[in-house]
Write an enzyme that holds these catalytic residues in place. Sequence first.
Site, PDB file in Angstrom:
ATOM      1  N   ASN A 152     -12.946 -46.698 -61.246  1.00 15.52           N
ATOM      2  CA  ASN A 152     -13.370 -46.981 -59.864  1.00 15.52           C
ATOM      3  C   ASN A 152     -14.456 -48.056 -59.795  1.00 15.52           C
ATOM      4  OD1 ASN A 152     -15.755 -45.748 -60.640  1.00 15.52           O
ATOM      5  ND2 ASN A 152     -15.430 -43.871 -59.473  1.00 15.52           N
ATOM      6  N   ASP A 352     -35.181 -42.154 -45.407  1.00 16.53           N
ATOM      7  CA  ASP A 352     -35.693 -43.480 -45.727  1.00 16.53           C
ATOM      8  C   ASP A 352     -36.505 -44.055 -44.561  1.00 16.53           C
ATOM      9  OD1 ASP A 352     -35.568 -45.820 -47.568  1.00 16.53           O
ATOM     10  OD2 ASP A 352     -34.500 -46.743 -45.894  1.00 16.53           O
ATOM     11  N   GLU A 381     -40.181 -40.821 -45.992  1.00 14.56           N
ATOM     12  CA  GLU A 381     -40.861 -41.883 -46.725  1.00 14.56           C
ATOM     13  C   GLU A 381     -41.865 -42.583 -45.811  1.00 14.56           C
ATOM     14  OE1 GLU A 381     -39.845 -46.030 -49.139  1.00 14.56           O
ATOM     15  OE2 GLU A 381     -38.733 -45.482 -47.337  1.00 14.56           O
TER      16      GLU A 381
END
Length: 640
Positions: A152, A352, A381
């Site tokens: 892959n 994030d 974060e």
Amino acid sequence: MKKLLPIIIVFLFFSCVKKSKNASIELEVANTYLEKVDPPNWWVGFNNNRLQLLVKEDRITNYKVSIDYPGVYLKQVHTADSPNYLFLDLDIAKNTKPGKFDIIFKNDSITKKHTYELKRRSFDSNKLIGFDSSDAIYLITPDRFVNGDDTNDIIKELKEKQIDRSHNYKRHGGDIKGIIEHLDYIEKLGFTSIWPTPLLINDMPESSYHGYAITDYYEVDPRFGSLIDYKKLSFELRRRKMKLIMDQVVNHCGLNHWWMLDLPFKNWINHQENYENNKSNWNWETVITSNHRRTTNQDPYASEKDKSLNVDGWFVPQMPDLNQRNPYMATYLIQNSIWWIETLQLGGIRQDTYPYPDKEFMSNWAKAITTEYPNFTIVGEEWSYNPLLIGYWQQGAKNKDQYESNLKSTMDFAMQKNIVNALNEEESWDKGLIKMYEGLANDFHYAEPRDIMIFPDNHDMSRIFTQLKGDVVNTKMALSYMLVLPRIPQIYYGTEILMNDFEKPGDHGLIRSDFPGGWKEDTINAFIKKGLTPEQIDMQIFLSKILNYRKQSKAIQEGKTIHFAPFDGVYVLFRTYNNEVVVHIINKNKTAVTIDLNRFAEMNLKGRIFKNVISGERFIWNETMELKGKGSLLLTSIKE
């Protein structure tokens, strides 16, 4: 009869034509393919019984919608600015049974059908326990860890078609299967949770190996594997009583996200008009980027202009900034997070760029998740060295603006920097170990220090071994100290073998270097200690001993913390829980020193027997202790 025969023939002819038309319609209905329906499935039994489906299909606004399924009620159909979207508001009654049902779309000449599934939930959401201070988290950049399936590596349908391990910003081929195959290694090191950086598809032309430019929020990147692989990773972790943390991104998506070709609303992304007017010349000159002034979230004097640039500005030109003030976007993102929690039985979410989206949305997002999963954990974060900002985002903070984040954990960049500075600096009254001591003293500001995440480094900053200038002893001191703090520790893959970015400090591609042994052609294999230096092997053993001790230490996981101000280059910290006492000592003196244990008399330890967690040596706590040289010492009390 002869007179009736023509009438009968005509009747039969039209009857056949009608049947033929009906048959063609049934065939069309049975084989209809809608371009997009998100979420792709849902579940019965949530606290919130509302579900909003995004439907994407050519000219779909021209269709009437109907649903006929017991307990499922179509409350409202919303059109968008684009004629190719509908948003369907459904109510799902508490007693609705799991099963499949058809959503019928009809206009004057065509009927389309989409079969939707409501599943039975496979676990009790109250029993889904998020990560906490009893855990130690192993952070992985999947593309750079292990290539478990080289078939892959390149997917011809995707835009980036090159594997090049010699290039720091191209794909290297690591995947989910590679992580699964090495869970034994991670578990034996002593970790209880893993956090892979995003595994969702990033169909970008280059430099998207990191995963933060998502182009479909419901699709696993096929270069990492399939949804089945992702589920298997979660299952294998749960089988080991370990947890899977998903890295999510609600602030931005990738420029090649499927909806960028046909945005549903005129305000689906921030600065959308600017983007649509400059599509053919989209670069740094045309993009309105963020000013990255995250303090505008708290600053009572901040201008509206600066606030807008932080929240609405694009992170980079390749990552459109999502407008969470659009209610349909907000619902889409909230449902997506819940879908992944339910699908993978996650042990947590790392969100994030937490201070960049609309902060009211972030509060609502976190609350929606914890309402369904009351024992779940989300870490945000906040890259700030200011404890005031770190504390602002944690739930329970007494903020002057009354803001409640509903966020259990945030990231302790401030303490990380204090530790690095303390170990790099020469000792004086205001430098060196005093920075660690006073940094930890800032815990008075946090609603719950034990729920904050500490780390030596991560995927966006120089490796800790680099930050500490290649000093192995200082690296050991930093790691051992972090692992006994009242915190949730996270360690980046390769820290255990002193991975570094000496060649170009701070270079993201170099920070995220390949883990040796993760590729068939590797001559060094850190998983089996083949080709490692004695220092690397020693660090593996050192870190593993502390992590495995930490697994069963209530004193470290939830005990009381007492530390004594550094004196003559020595800093001593205690963690206690019932009869268990853990002592952590840092000595920055290059030569042996003797310390007076009477200074710590309030701990009432005289005559107690302690064991060195690393060496196994025993020590009786009496009048003095000799520290043989620079380094850290981790002692645990022995039951008498």
